[in-house]
Design a protein around this motif. Structure first.
Motif, PDB file in Angstrom:
ATOM      1  N   LYS A 105     -20.176  41.951 -35.238  1.00  0.00           N
ATOM      2  CA  LYS A 105     -21.009  42.676 -36.212  1.00  0.00           C
ATOM      3  C   LYS A 105     -21.634  43.938 -35.593  1.00  0.00           C
ATOM      4  O   LYS A 105     -22.863  44.094 -35.536  1.00  0.00           O
ATOM      5  N   GLU A 119     -23.030  47.692 -34.676  1.00  0.00           N
ATOM      6  CA  GLU A 119     -23.806  48.726 -35.347  1.00  0.00           C
ATOM      7  C   GLU A 119     -23.673  50.015 -34.536  1.00  0.00           C
ATOM      8  O   GLU A 119     -23.769  49.992 -33.307  1.00  0.00           O
ATOM      9  N   LYS A 128     -19.967  45.816 -40.014  1.00  0.00           N
ATOM     10  CA  LYS A 128     -20.569  44.481 -40.056  1.00  0.00           C
ATOM     11  C   LYS A 128     -19.559  43.376 -40.306  1.00  0.00           C
ATOM     12  O   LYS A 128     -19.828  42.201 -40.034  1.00  0.00           O
ATOM     13  N   LYS A 129     -18.388  43.723 -40.809  1.00  0.00           N
ATOM     14  CA  LYS A 129     -17.349  42.735 -41.072  1.00  0.00           C
ATOM     15  C   LYS A 129     -16.449  42.497 -39.868  1.00  0.00           C
ATOM     16  O   LYS A 129     -15.550  41.644 -39.920  1.00  0.00           O
TER      17      LYS A 129
END
Length: 254
Positions: free
Chosen positions: A162, A164, A157-158
């Protein structure tokens, strides 16, 4: 095949199917550059001999390869990890993959089509041409990314876009798709593709069964994508699919 690589041009092979998501069709395997206000990252990296092409495609976007915040690996096959060791050793780029795939990416395990599986089919022209390219692309001399690390959801997410990760075992034990929710795009690696040198068709399709650790599991795992929304599908082989993920999955299962 050498001629094909020589004629390859980043300008003709790079598209931006979603804002900030640059899809690069390599000579035989694809990679993706994801850029936002925080920097950029790369998803997959072609065969070992594709390294100059990977670097060229990044520089053409006005970026420096040394500035990549991470190189994400959808799975540990040599046509996706080809530049991973180079980025790690040369620039200190973090090489990240699913925990279930780490040993494969690091070279401690092998989940790859065998020479025997290919040899018994090498009389077929498509297989023979593909095998010739694989050899010339440096697959037999590939260097594992021994410093690769397992990602976490928080780590991802950083990063730019972002991302997934969606675990889709079957192609390899830790194979994943990488969702880019802000861009409405999903990089599916080899979970399914839109084309391949061994295939005579174009559009959503599974790879030949010999490329999967468990072909039945690989197909079943695609149902984990059923509730995911994306408007662009980016495969590891073949062209980008500018269609809803749900439509691509429906075509795949037809």
């Amino acid at each position: 095949m050498k001629q094909q690589s020589h004629q390859w041009q980043a300008s003709a092979s790079t598209s931006e199917p979603s804002p900030g998501v640059f899809f690069v069709e390599g000579p035989a395997s694809n990679w993706i550059v994801v850029r936002d206000e925080t920097g950029f990252m790369v998803i997959d990296s072609g065969y070992p001999s594709d390294r100059p092409l990977v670097l060229e495609s990044i520089r053409r976007l006005g970026l420096r390869p040394a500035d990549a915040r991470a190189l994400l690996i959808t799975h540990g096959h040599v046509d996706h990890t080809g530049s991973a060791a180079y980025f790690s050793e040369t620039y200190g780029t973090p090489i990240l993959c699913a925990p279930e795939e780490l040993a494969h990416v690091q070279g401690k395990e092998k989940h790859q089509v065998t020479f025997g599986q290919v040899a018994v089919r090498a009389w077929r022209p498509r297989v023979f041409r593909w095998l010739a390219h694989v050899i010339m692309a440096g697959a037999l001399k590939a260097k594992p990314a021994t410093d690769a690390r397992a990602w976490s959801a928080d780590t991802l997410k950083k990063l730019p876009g972002k991302p997934e990760a969606v675990l889709l075992p079957g192609h390899t034990p830790g194979n994943v798709a990488i969702l880019l929710p802000r861009a409405g795009a999903i990089a599916v690696g080899d979970s399914f593709v839109s084309g391949h040198p061994l295939s005579s068709t174009h559009g959503p399709q599974m790879l030949h069964p010999m490329f999967h650790t468990d072909p039945a599991q690989a197909l079943a795992a695609t149902h984990r994508l059923d509730d995911i929304s994306a408007s662009v599908v980016l495969p590891g082989h073949g062209s980008a699919l500018r269609m809803p993920l749900a439509d691509a999955l429906a075509a795949l299962r037809d």
